[in-house]
Design an enzyme around this catalytic site. Structure first.
Site, PDB file in Angstrom:
ATOM      1  N   CYS A 178       0.821  -1.214   0.000  1.00  0.00           N
ATOM      2  CA  CYS A 178       0.000   0.000   0.000  1.00  0.00           C
ATOM      3  C   CYS A 178       0.848   1.254   0.000  1.00  0.00           C
ATOM      4  O   CYS A 178       0.659   2.148  -0.811  1.00  0.00           O
ATOM      5  CB  CYS A 178      -0.933  -0.017   1.213  1.00  0.00           C
ATOM      6  N   CYS A 217      -1.651   1.828  -2.832  1.00  0.00           N
ATOM      7  CA  CYS A 217      -2.623   2.899  -2.586  1.00  0.00           C
ATOM      8  C   CYS A 217      -2.027   4.301  -2.585  1.00  0.00           C
ATOM      9  O   CYS A 217      -2.570   5.220  -3.204  1.00  0.00           O
ATOM     10  CB  CYS A 217      -3.317   2.686  -1.237  1.00  0.00           C
ATOM     11  N   LYS A 251      -0.397   5.401  -5.983  1.00  0.00           N
ATOM     12  CA  LYS A 251      -1.514   5.370  -6.948  1.00  0.00           C
ATOM     13  C   LYS A 251      -2.411   6.596  -6.780  1.00  0.00           C
ATOM     14  O   LYS A 251      -2.743   7.286  -7.746  1.00  0.00           O
ATOM     15  CB  LYS A 251      -2.295   4.070  -6.748  1.00  0.00           C
ATOM     16  N   TYR A 298      -8.655  -3.708 -11.020  1.00  0.00           N
ATOM     17  CA  TYR A 298      -8.671  -2.305 -10.615  1.00  0.00           C
ATOM     18  C   TYR A 298      -7.278  -1.686 -10.766  1.00  0.00           C
ATOM     19  O   TYR A 298      -7.147  -0.505 -11.087  1.00  0.00           O
ATOM     20  CB  TYR A 298      -9.194  -2.150  -9.184  1.00  0.00           C
ATOM     21  N   GLU A 302      -6.880   1.644 -12.940  1.00  0.00           N
ATOM     22  CA  GLU A 302      -6.377   2.826 -12.244  1.00  0.00           C
ATOM     23  C   GLU A 302      -5.082   3.321 -12.875  1.00  0.00           C
ATOM     24  O   GLU A 302      -4.930   4.523 -13.143  1.00  0.00           O
ATOM     25  CB  GLU A 302      -6.145   2.501 -10.767  1.00  0.00           C
ATOM     26  N   HIS A 362     -26.645  20.541  -0.197  1.00  0.00           N
ATOM     27  CA  HIS A 362     -26.752  21.072  -1.565  1.00  0.00           C
ATOM     28  C   HIS A 362     -25.780  22.229  -1.760  1.00  0.00           C
ATOM     29  O   HIS A 362     -25.619  23.063  -0.873  1.00  0.00           O
ATOM     30  CB  HIS A 362     -28.185  21.561  -1.794  1.00  0.00           C
ATOM     31  N   GLU A 386     -25.691  14.115  -2.350  1.00  0.00           N
ATOM     32  CA  GLU A 386     -27.109  14.311  -2.041  1.00  0.00           C
ATOM     33  C   GLU A 386     -28.024  13.508  -2.969  1.00  0.00           C
ATOM     34  O   GLU A 386     -29.206  13.310  -2.657  1.00  0.00           O
ATOM     35  CB  GLU A 386     -27.476  15.788  -2.107  1.00  0.00           C
TER      36      GLU A 386
END
Length: 600
Positions: free
Chosen positions: A162, A167, A170, A303, A307, A575, A580
């Site tokens: 990672c 991670c 990346k 992935y 990615e 908002h 939302e």
């Protein structure tokens, strides 16, 4: 945990207490304000003997522990003392044993003593979390970590995949690509700049690697501060309780421990074709690649493939992704295809239903030129293409094949190297545990490994009963348009509950920040999958849009709490935000109604 009153609950509790007794030289079940308990604990302090103490009055299950101890030993009162697995008894018995010398004999038995209470093999996120937690709880802990160089010679420091090649780099390179898009949008928002804008790979690579270097150092300092012995060496079992540690100079040292935790993680898989290891790179090489990769072919549909292909294209490179079958296997396919379509619309080329069969070098260089020959998965058709770099991302294999697990009896899946564990991360060998990406059928995610590691240490050494929850784990795929998910895919929900018993609410939407530059109108997408048999409880959450990780994290908490569609509808949205949209979903997939949005 099942109620202690039933057989399953009682057996689990008995097993947990026995594990504490077996794993600690001195185990004291105590109450924090009991004067007799204080007296016994002071005795062992004077003897300079480390003891593990579980304060029953400070834990929810304390009374259950006392009842089980009564059943196991005939003693319900505290302190309840065990030395080297032998029940000593209460305060009076312990003091008498000290006076007559029998306590000292128990403290130095003929049974084998170990160098460490716990040895953790693997210095990634899970291994580090487990080792530090065990050290905090007073255990003598060692961590062994060794990075086998890639075929290209790439290696890295402490912290695992990672931090070094996953991670962290990346996400930072993904952010680099997002900044490129932001600069394009900026002109539409009134920013005026005339100079030519270009990206410098070396500057980005150095900045990312410098940050990773600071993390590597931070982990070493944290282990030192917690008094965890970190050794940069490759570990291999030679006996069930003994390992051989080989450092980079080939020096061998031997260590023993009462318990072991396997946290070795995974490494990229190569397809086994001519030229793959000689000329191709993997994600293990990409993030510290000393030159810009140029025209790149990404092989794979994981992935990692999407990615990496996504951010390379975002840097302005010519990117092609070769896909054998489907995108993002294991993820919701509706969402995976939408993410792929967005990438294709933004210039990333896809070669579908082909696999590479040969890689040849046409010209050496940084980058050089490579020729790729691929074969159709549906016919005998062959195609060829030239690229500067070929990035292989066809999956990952568990790093367990050279650990000497055959010397321990730990059962390993011969196909993928994965290890099956029970719900307490225990292998079929009681004193050997495993966490993280090497587990069979579990999430391959850093936060999961960290959580599992911490909780394992607490169960082993502080009497905790809390287990890692592998259900409803939120995650995000950092494709150019990010995909966040929690819970079941639509396919899995149908499989588990039947099409007639689920309801899918969904909507396209247009993020406000995309409107002024006029891009990606109604390309973002949201859906929730609800279980009609249980008050429309949300069993699947899926989001395709900006900041997917930030959006998904909060809804992951809601799903842990059993959120229903009615509760989503009753929540007032913030908002104007993307998140939302989940408070206003009205159209069901079943209805076939229009899901495009005309405005905010």
């Amino acid at each position: 945990m099942p109620p202690v009153g039933n057989d399953t609950g009682k057996n689990e509790l008995r097993s947990r207490i026995q594990q504490l007794i077996d794993s600690n030289q001195v185990m004291i079940f105590s109450k924090s304000r009991c004067p007799y308990c204080v007296r016994v604990k002071e005795l062992f302090t004077q003897l300079k003997v480390t003891c593990n103490v579980v304060e029953l009055d400070l834990m929810e299950e304390g009374s259950s522990y006392q009842e089980m101890l009564l059943e196991m030993t005939g003693q319900r009162t505290v302190p309840n003392v065990f030395v080297n697995k032998k029940h000593v008894g209460g305060c009076d018995n312990t003091m008498q044993a000290h006076r007559d010398g029998s306590l000292q004999q128990l403290l130095t038995p003929d049974s084998p003593s170990y160098d460490y209470d716990l040895i953790v093999i693997g210095g990634g996120s899970g291994g580090l979390a487990c080792s530090k937690e065990a050290a905090i709880l007073g255990k003598n802990v060692m961590v062994l970590d060794y990075v086998v160089p890639t075929p290209k010679g790439t290696t890295w420091g402490l912290g695992g995949t990672c931090v070094n090649v996953g991670c962290i780099p990346k996400k930072l390179m993904h952010q680099t690509a997002l900044l490129g898009v932001a600069m394009q949008d900026a002109r539409k928002y009134g920013w005026e700049f005339d100079e030519t804008v270009k990206h410098n790979w070396e500057t980005m690579k150095m900045a990312v690697n410098n940050y990773i270097g600071s993390l590597n150092w931070g982990y070493r300092v944290a282990l030192r501060d917690k008094k965890v012995n970190y050794v940069n060496a490759y570990a291999e079992f030679i006996e069930p309780h003994k390992i051989k540690a080989t450092n980079k100079r080939g020096k061998e040292t031997f260590y023993t421990a009462a318990n072991f935790v396997l946290a070795t993680g995974e490494r990229p898989r190569y397809p086994g074709i001519p030229g793959d290891k000689e000329y191709c790179i993997t994600s293990d090489d990409l993030f510290s690649l000393p030159y810009c990769p140029g025209k790149t072919l990404v092989i794979g549909a994981s992935y990692v493939a999407l990615e990496c292909g996504g951010f390379l294209a975002g840097l302005g490179l010519d990117v092609t992704i070769m896909v054998r079958s489907i995108l993002l296997r294991g993820f919701d396919q509706d969402m995976a295809n939408r993410a792929g379509e967005h990438m294709e619309e933004h210039g990333i080329k896809f070669i579908r239903k082909f696999v590479p069969i040969k890689i040849e070098e046409l010209e050496a260089g940084t980058p050089g030129r490579l020729k790729v020959t691929a074969k159709s998965t549906e016919s005998d058709e062959l195609i060829e293409g030239e690229y500067n770099t070929v990035l292989i991302a066809v999956g990952r294999d568990a790093c367990t094949d050279k650990l000497g697990l055959d010397k321990t009896g730990v059962v390993v899946n011969a196909k993928n190297g994965k290890i099956r564990v029970n719900d307490e991360e225990q292998t079929n060998v009681p004193h050997i545990y495993a966490i993280g990406d090497i587990l069979e059928g579990k999430w391959e995610l850093t936060p999961v490994a960290i959580q599992a590691g911490k909780l394992l240490a607490r169960r082993l050494y502080s009497g905790s009963s809390i287990k890692c929850d592998y259900i409803n784990v939120p995650t995000t795929v950092f494709t150019p348009l990010e995909y966040g998910a929690c819970g079941l895919s639509e396919e899995r929900a149908v499989e588990m509950y039947g099409q007639e018993n689920i309801e899918v609410f969904h909507s396209l939407f247009w993020p406000l920040e995309f409107t002024v530059p006029g891009r990606d109108n109604n390309k973002s997408y949201a859906k929730v999958i609800c279980n009609k048999l249980n008050r429309d409880q949300v069993i699947g959450f899926h989001y395709l849009g900006p900041n997917a990780g930030e959006v998904t994290q909060g809804f992951g908490v809601a799903m842990k709490c059993g959120v229903t569609k009615e509760q989503l509808d009753g929540t007032i949205g913030i908002h104007p935000t993307c998140a939302e949209i989940f408070t206003t979903l009205e159209v069901t997939k079943r209805s076939g109604g229009d899901i495009t949005k005309a405005g905010c």
